[in-house]
Design a protein around this motif. Structure first.
Motif, short mmCIF file in Angstrom:
data_model
loop_
_atom_site.label_atom_id
_atom_site.label_comp_id
_atom_site.label_asym_id
_atom_site.label_seq_id
_atom_site.Cartn_x
_atom_site.Cartn_y
_atom_site.Cartn_z
N GLY A 167 42.77 36.74 40.74
CA GLY A 167 44.11 36.30 40.45
C GLY A 167 44.46 34.94 41.00
N GLN A 168 43.45 34.15 41.36
CA GLN A 168 43.72 32.80 41.84
C GLN A 168 42.49 31.92 41.62
N PHE A 193 29.63 48.76 38.29
CA PHE A 193 30.60 48.92 39.36
C PHE A 193 32.00 49.00 38.78
N ASP A 194 32.86 49.74 39.47
CA ASP A 194 34.27 49.86 39.10
C ASP A 194 35.16 49.08 40.05
N THR A 195 34.75 49.02 41.33
CA THR A 195 35.57 48.41 42.37
C THR A 195 34.91 47.15 42.88
N GLN A 207 37.66 44.73 35.87
CA GLN A 207 38.28 43.90 34.86
C GLN A 207 38.70 42.54 35.41
N GLU A 208 39.07 42.48 36.70
CA GLU A 208 39.48 41.20 37.29
C GLU A 208 38.29 40.26 37.45
N VAL A 209 37.11 40.80 37.68
CA VAL A 209 35.91 39.97 37.75
C VAL A 209 35.60 39.43 36.36
N ILE A 210 35.75 40.27 35.34
CA ILE A 210 35.55 39.83 33.96
C ILE A 210 36.56 38.74 33.62
N ARG A 211 37.79 38.91 34.05
CA ARG A 211 38.82 37.90 33.75
C ARG A 211 38.48 36.56 34.42
#
Length: 288
Positions: A167-168, A193-195, A207-211
């Motif tokens: 997110g940054q 991995f999920d976390t 999903q945040e890693v993908i983003r």
């Protein structure tokens, strides 16, 4: 844990530090903007990056109540802000790192960084302790030549520092290879991995890693497209450099405006997007 013990532990926590239980003996420890882990097993404790002496002393106070000996300290890489202070953890652990990280630490010669006592040279090293499997994955050329991510396959959890700021944007001046980070994330996203536990920032889902990876792709595509619209296809030509700074400056700000609708809600977008675009420019210029 009794309330009295819990209160005593809370009193040892340094300002700006906290812990987060991730289940089955795995604990995340945050010190200001830094984050690390420790794992408690039936065969002892594994601490990942010790961060610094103040953080390590605080971690040691938490570990003391668990009653298990400290067996391993694992370094992600050789930078002092992540791996100093292991001597404040106490005990006589094996300090484990990639061979190139050990060489880096030896060259730097920091007095507060404990030298690794055991090294590995392969691109993936498996550590098994107390029924837990930890895969240490070398990500060459992303942040250092031997940055190591820690993967817990049974937990579907990944810990990786200085690659993703959820997110940054990355802090300006961080020693990163743009294409190296892209390659590292492509490799890590092949893992189940999920976390995701970052070295900086909040614990997030995959999903945040993908983003974050998508952001890097979007930035590169927008930058190359903006160059092409101005006929600046060859960054090594004299005409391109003679067009600077006006033309290249316009490219930078065009890319910033193009990305803002999608990524403008990131925490430090306005403060860090310009050096991030410059980071991409350097990658395109050098082929890195």
């Amino acid at each position: 844990m009794s309330g009295k013990i819990r209160d005593a532990l809370q009193s040892t926590v340094v300002p700006g530090a906290d812990t987060q239980e991730l289940g089955n003996g795995l604990t995340s420890y945050r010190w200001l903007s830094y984050r690390t882990l420790w794992l408690t097993t039936s065969e002892g404790v594994v601490v990942f990056d010790p961060l610094n002496r103040a953080a390590s002393a605080d971690i040691a106070a938490h570990l003391k109540e668990g009653g298990q000996p400290l067996r391993y300290v694992i370094y992600s890489h050789g930078h002092r802000d992540h791996v100093s202070g292991a001597d404040a953890l106490g005990g006589h652990p094996i300090v484990l790192a990639h061979r190139r990280t050990a060489e880096d630490i030896r060259v730097r010669g920091y007095s507060d960084v404990v030298a690794p006592t055991e090294t590995f040279d392969e691109d993936e090293h498996v550590l098994e302790i107390g029924g837990e499997e930890i895969r240490l994955i070398r990500l060459a050329g992303a942040h250092t030549d031997a940055l190591v991510a820690s993967y817990f396959p049974r937990r579907r959890l990944l810990y990786a520092v200085d690659l993703v700021w959820p997110g940054q944007l990355p802090p300006p001046g961080a020693p990163l290879s743009y294409s190296g980070v892209e390659r590292a994330l492509d490799r890590l996203l092949q893992l189940d991995f999920d976390t995701f536990v970052p070295g900086h920032g909040a614990i997030v889902k995959r999903q945040e890693v993908i983003r974050y990876r998508t952001f890097l792709s979007d930035l590169r595509k927008e930058f190359v497209a903006a160059l092409q619209r101005r006929g600046l296809n060859d960054l090594h030509s004299a005409s391109t450099f003679l067009a600077a700074p006006e033309q290249l400056g316009s490219v930078f700000f065009e890319v910033i405006d193009a990305l803002k609708p999608t990524y403008g809600d990131w925490e430090n977008y306005d403060a860090a997007i310009l050096p991030t675009v410059q980071w991409c420019f350097w990658s395109v210029l050098t082929g890195d």
